[in-house]
Design an enzyme around this catalytic site. Structure first.
Site, PDB file in Angstrom:
ATOM      1  N   TYR A   1       9.822  28.894  29.345  1.00 50.45           N
ATOM      2  CA  TYR A   1       9.726  27.707  30.198  1.00 50.45           C
ATOM      3  C   TYR A   1       8.367  27.621  30.925  1.00 50.45           C
ATOM      4  CZ  TYR A   1      10.994  24.599  34.120  1.00 50.45           C
ATOM      5  OH  TYR A   1      11.035  23.608  35.056  1.00 50.45           O
ATOM      6  N   ILE A   2       8.065  28.599  31.763  1.00 51.95           N
ATOM      7  CA  ILE A   2       6.817  28.508  32.528  1.00 51.95           C
ATOM      8  C   ILE A   2       5.621  28.814  31.624  1.00 51.95           C
ATOM      9  CG2 ILE A   2       5.571  29.311  34.580  1.00 51.95           C
ATOM     10  CD1 ILE A   2       8.351  29.960  35.774  1.00 51.95           C
TER      11      ILE A   2
ATOM     12  N   ASN B   1       9.203  37.094  22.020  1.00 45.14           N
ATOM     13  CA  ASN B   1      10.242  37.580  21.078  1.00 45.14           C
ATOM     14  C   ASN B   1      11.231  36.473  20.715  1.00 45.14           C
ATOM     15  OD1 ASN B   1      11.906  37.330  23.269  1.00 45.14           O
ATOM     16  ND2 ASN B   1      12.433  39.502  23.425  1.00 45.14           N
TER      17      ASN B   1
ATOM     18  N   THR C   1       7.988  36.833  42.006  1.00 44.02           N
ATOM     19  CA  THR C   1       8.977  35.884  42.509  1.00 44.02           C
ATOM     20  C   THR C   1       9.172  36.035  44.012  1.00 44.02           C
ATOM     21  OG1 THR C   1      11.342  35.362  42.499  1.00 44.02           O
ATOM     22  CG2 THR C   1      10.752  37.577  41.856  1.00 44.02           C
TER      23      THR C   1
ATOM     24  N   TYR D   1      17.178  41.720  40.066  1.00 46.90           N
ATOM     25  CA  TYR D   1      16.089  40.882  39.548  1.00 46.90           C
ATOM     26  C   TYR D   1      14.855  40.980  40.450  1.00 46.90           C
ATOM     27  CZ  TYR D   1      13.251  36.742  38.894  1.00 46.90           C
ATOM     28  OH  TYR D   1      12.182  35.907  38.733  1.00 46.90           O
TER      29      TYR D   1
ATOM     30  N   LYS E   1      10.878  42.989  39.899  1.00 46.24           N
ATOM     31  CA  LYS E   1       9.551  42.380  40.089  1.00 46.24           C
ATOM     32  C   LYS E   1       8.762  43.144  41.148  1.00 46.24           C
ATOM     33  CE  LYS E   1       9.876  38.795  37.271  1.00 46.24           C
ATOM     34  NZ  LYS E   1       8.892  38.410  36.272  1.00 46.24           N
TER      35      LYS E   1
ATOM     36  N   HIS F   1      20.694  27.773  35.691  1.00 42.85           N
ATOM     37  CA  HIS F   1      19.945  27.208  36.816  1.00 42.85           C
ATOM     38  C   HIS F   1      20.536  25.885  37.294  1.00 42.85           C
ATOM     39  CE1 HIS F   1      16.944  30.101  35.266  1.00 42.85           C
ATOM     40  NE2 HIS F   1      16.878  30.341  36.547  1.00 42.85           N
TER      41      HIS F   1
ATOM     42  N   ASP G   1      22.624  36.366  46.202  1.00 41.99           N
ATOM     43  CA  ASP G   1      21.896  35.154  46.619  1.00 41.99           C
ATOM     44  C   ASP G   1      21.508  35.199  48.097  1.00 41.99           C
ATOM     45  OD1 ASP G   1      21.450  33.425  44.537  1.00 41.99           O
ATOM     46  OD2 ASP G   1      23.397  32.427  44.711  1.00 41.99           O
TER      47      ASP G   1
END
Ligand code: UDP
Length: 335
Positions: free
Chosen positions: A11-12, A33, A118, A142, A146, A190, A286
């Site tokens: 995507y990015i 990949n 992120t 996640y 990072k 998302h 979250d």
């Protein structure tokens, strides 16, 4: 300069490739990949190597063949909920994979590295908008993967002279203005694509993960940044790194946040569809609010968002076979 874009079919990464290919002086090689990326997003004439960053033999072959001068690294598993359910898979892909990449860079004497980090490294922030120098305290695997890579980069600079830039952004959204690439995950997790799938009749309702947070309407607040703005920040970061030869971390945020309910309402306004919602339990991992300031990127990189208001809305079809994505949602100010 030869730029190896790892994850350039995602995507990015694919939006970065579109923008970078319009600039003078760069030759792009995409490594992907295709586990999440799309072959159709790779523009004609751009070199492509299908490989996984966890495959060191493949990495060595690609580095020896193309001899890149810099690496931009977008490959990662990116879903908070999935990372809580499968931390080992997340550390393997996001941390071990990056270590292999850095080892091969070191072997082939490639000094420049741009890393997709992120705002999730900050966990539950103590100050909002999160300043560039806030202390990272991730609260899910996640974000931690990072943060671990950011620390590895700092020590690698110290030991091997690697020069790197970490770009910490949060909720990438929107699609390319051409309408032919955009956000397309399978399965989709998302918020914005899921909302728009309801408008398209592809799902009955959208789930709201928790409405008992300490926010204005009880739902989580996130900072949504247009994917093309993220792409231009990467290009400025690359130019800065090459010119100044200085490692740095930048937040890329809008300084504003929208609750889950506000985003759903925005999509209702745009589409005219009632978009039924269903309140469910909180999603583990979250944080309530994530909004990033980007003072340092503005001051040092001269970066400014182009898509920066929520007053006007629109829809951009990006694929006749898949879906529609909010783009005019981040309309250009004054237009
Ligand atoms: N969210 C939600 N329902 C969904 C998907 C997401 O309420 O079906 C919420 C999620 O809890 C978070 C926000 O929407 O507060 C954005 O989530 P997303 O997965 O899009 O991005 P993330 O913030 O995890 O990077």
């Amino acid at each position: 300069m030869k730029i190896l874009v790892c994850g350039g079919a995602g995507y990015i990464g694919s939006h970065l490739v579109r923008e970078l290919s319009t600039q003078q002086g760069y030759e792009i090689i995409i490594l992907d990949n295709l586990s999440k990326g799309h072959i159709k997003s790779i523009p004609k004439g751009i070199k492509f190597e299908k490989a996984d960053i966890r495959d060191k033999t493949a990495l060595e072959r690609i580095f020896s063949k193309h001899k890149p001068d810099a690496v931009m690294h977008f490959c990662a598993s990116i879903s908070v909920g999935e990372s809580v359910a499968d931390p080992l898979g997340y550390y393997e892909n996001n941390v071990a994979g990056t270590i292999y990449l850095l080892q091969v860079m070191k072997k082939y004497n490639v000094k420049y590295f741009i890393f997709s980090s992120t705002a999730a490294i900050f966990g539950n922030p103590k100050e909002v908008p999160i300043p560039d120098n806030a202390r990272p305290e991730p609260i899910n695997p996640y974000g931690d993967t990072k943060f671990v890579v950011e620390k590895i980069l700092a020590w690698s600079e110290n030991a091997y002279g690697l020069k790197y830039i970490c770009l910490r952004y949060f909720n990438a959204c929107g699609a390319h203005e051409s309408g032919d690439i955009g956000e397309d995950h399978d399965p989709e997790t998302h918020l914005i694509p899921l909302i728009l799938q309801v408008a398209l009749g592809q799902r009955e309702s959208v789930s709201i993960f928790g409405d008992d947070y300490e926010t204005k309407d009880g739902t989580c607040v996130r900072d949504y940044i247009h994917v093309t703005d993220l792409a231009t920040a990467h290009i400025r970061a690359l130019a800065y790194l090459i010119k100044e030869n200085k490692s740095q971390s930048f937040n890329l945020g809008s300084g504003e946040g929208y609750t889950v309910k506000e985003v759903i309402n925005a999509a209702r306004n745009v589409t005219g569809h009632p978009i039924p919602d269903k309140v469910e339990d909180r999603r583990i991992g979250d944080p309530a609010i994530l909004i990033a300031g980007s003072t340092r990127a503005e001051q040092i990189l001269g970066w400014k968002r182009k898509y920066n208001t929520i007053e006007r809305y629109g829809l951009q079809p990006y694929s006749s076979t898949f879906s529609w994505f909010l783009i005019g949602h981040w309309d250009q100010r004054g237009q």
